[in-house]
Design an enzyme around this catalytic site. Structure first.
Site, PDB file in Angstrom:
ATOM      1  CB  SER A   5      -0.881   0.034   1.240  1.00 17.96           C
ATOM      2  OG  SER A   5      -1.556   1.285   1.312  1.00 17.96           O
TER       3      SER A   5
ATOM      4  CE1 TYR B 158      -4.449  -1.820   4.603  1.00 19.83           C
ATOM      5  CE2 TYR B 158      -3.469   0.320   4.169  1.00 19.83           C
ATOM      6  CZ  TYR B 158      -4.007  -0.869   3.705  1.00 19.83           C
ATOM      7  OH  TYR B 158      -4.086  -1.108   2.356  1.00 19.83           O
TER       8      TYR B 158
END
Ligand SMILES: NC(=O)c1ccc[n+]([C@@H]2O[C@H](COP(=O)([O-])OP(=O)(O)OC[C@H]3O[C@@H](n4cnc5c(N)ncnc54)[C@H](O)[C@@H]3O)[C@@H](O)[C@H]2O)c1
Length: 257
Positions: free
Chosen positions: A140, A153
């Site tokens: 990501s 995250y």
């Protein structure tokens, strides 16, 4: 683009929907037999039905290392030697650090970091003696730039990214390449959970100074196919001299910070 993919066997996790489903479909279209792994059996059936090529469903939890070792063995028995591994499965539990529970933290790392580790380990153990294979982790852009409300995250993705790069160094002598593709905002269920109304996409594209987000210079949210294209390129022989790299497919959103 198909060289290095056609005739091979690919393992793709998180393949029941979103980016994982797009990656599974793209690798199947490029001529690989694809083992599509996910918790969601109904979603896997849709991926199989929508594929233009050979995709077989395997229901398993990437956070369960024994289950992944079992399913990787089953894939090799049923489809043959794995040549491509793509861990895509991930979860996002938004929240500030002060609001993140022990359970949210542990679950995020169990899937996004340990789940990637387990898949890469099980697949690469089989690739090394054969001296053939390519691994592409879907990370990501949040791993490379601080974001509010996403610390667990982002940290889990940063760990998975460095794990993949270190593995690339360990496996280079065996001719096995390891790269990451780091998406930015991509139109999937995970992304839509962050949108509070019909202007969610427009807000992401515009950015938000209050959240220190720059927006998306290319002016659009990615399609899952945009991410899959980058994965297919890195999995192909056209990328034969690329390893330990981490291209961001984010429309410029992080200004490559
Ligand atoms: N959508 C985005 O904007 C975006 C941006 C950057 C990175 N990513 C990353 O891309 C990947 C795919 O995201 P997406 O947007 O398609 O998400 P999604 O939520 O739409 O799909 C994720 C898939 O992973 C599966 N999954 C979750 N936990 C699992 C587990 N323990 N075992 C097996 N399967 C499991 C889910 O069932 C689902 O099918 C994730 O790693 C995500 O972090 C997404």
């Amino acid at each position: 683009m198909e060289d290095g993919i056609r005739g091979g066997v690919a393992v793709v996790t998180g393949a029941a929907r979103g980016i994982g489903a797009a990656v599974a479909g793209a690798l199947a279209s490029a001529g690989a037999a694809v083992a599509a792994i996910d918790l969601d059996a109904d979603g896997l059936a849709k991926t199989v039905a929508g594929a233009d090529g050979r995709v077989l469903p395997f229901t398993a939890d990437v956070a369960d290392s024994a289950a992944i070792a079992e399913v990787v063995g089953q894939v090799e028995r049923e489809l043959g030697p794995i040549t491509i591994g793509v861990p895509v499965a991930g979860i996002l539990r938004p929240g500030s650090v002060t609001d993140t529970s022990d359970e949210d933290w542990a679950a995020t790392f169990a899937v996004n970091t340990t789940g990637v580790f387990t898949v890469l380990r099980e697949v690469s153990r089989r690739m090394v003696p054969r001296r053939r294979g390519v691994l592409v982790t879907v990370g990501s852009n949040a791993a490379g730039v601080p974001r509010t409300g996403m610390a667990a995250y982002a940290a889990s993705k940063a760990a998975a990214t460095m794990l993949t790069r270190c593995l690339g160094l360990e496996l280079a002598g065996s001719g096995i390449r390891c790269n990451i593709v780091s998406p930015g905002s991509t139109d999937t269920e995970m992304q839509r959970l962050l949108w509070t109304d019909e202007n969610g996409a427009a807000r992401v594209i515009a950015g938000d100074p209050a959240q220190f987000r720059a927006g998306i210079p290319l002016g659009r949210i990615a399609d899952p196919a945009d991410i899959a294209d980058a994965v297919v390129f890195l999995a192909s022989d056209r990328a034969r001299h690329i390893t330990m790299q981490n291209p961001y497919v984010d429309g410029g959103a992080t200004l490559r910070a």
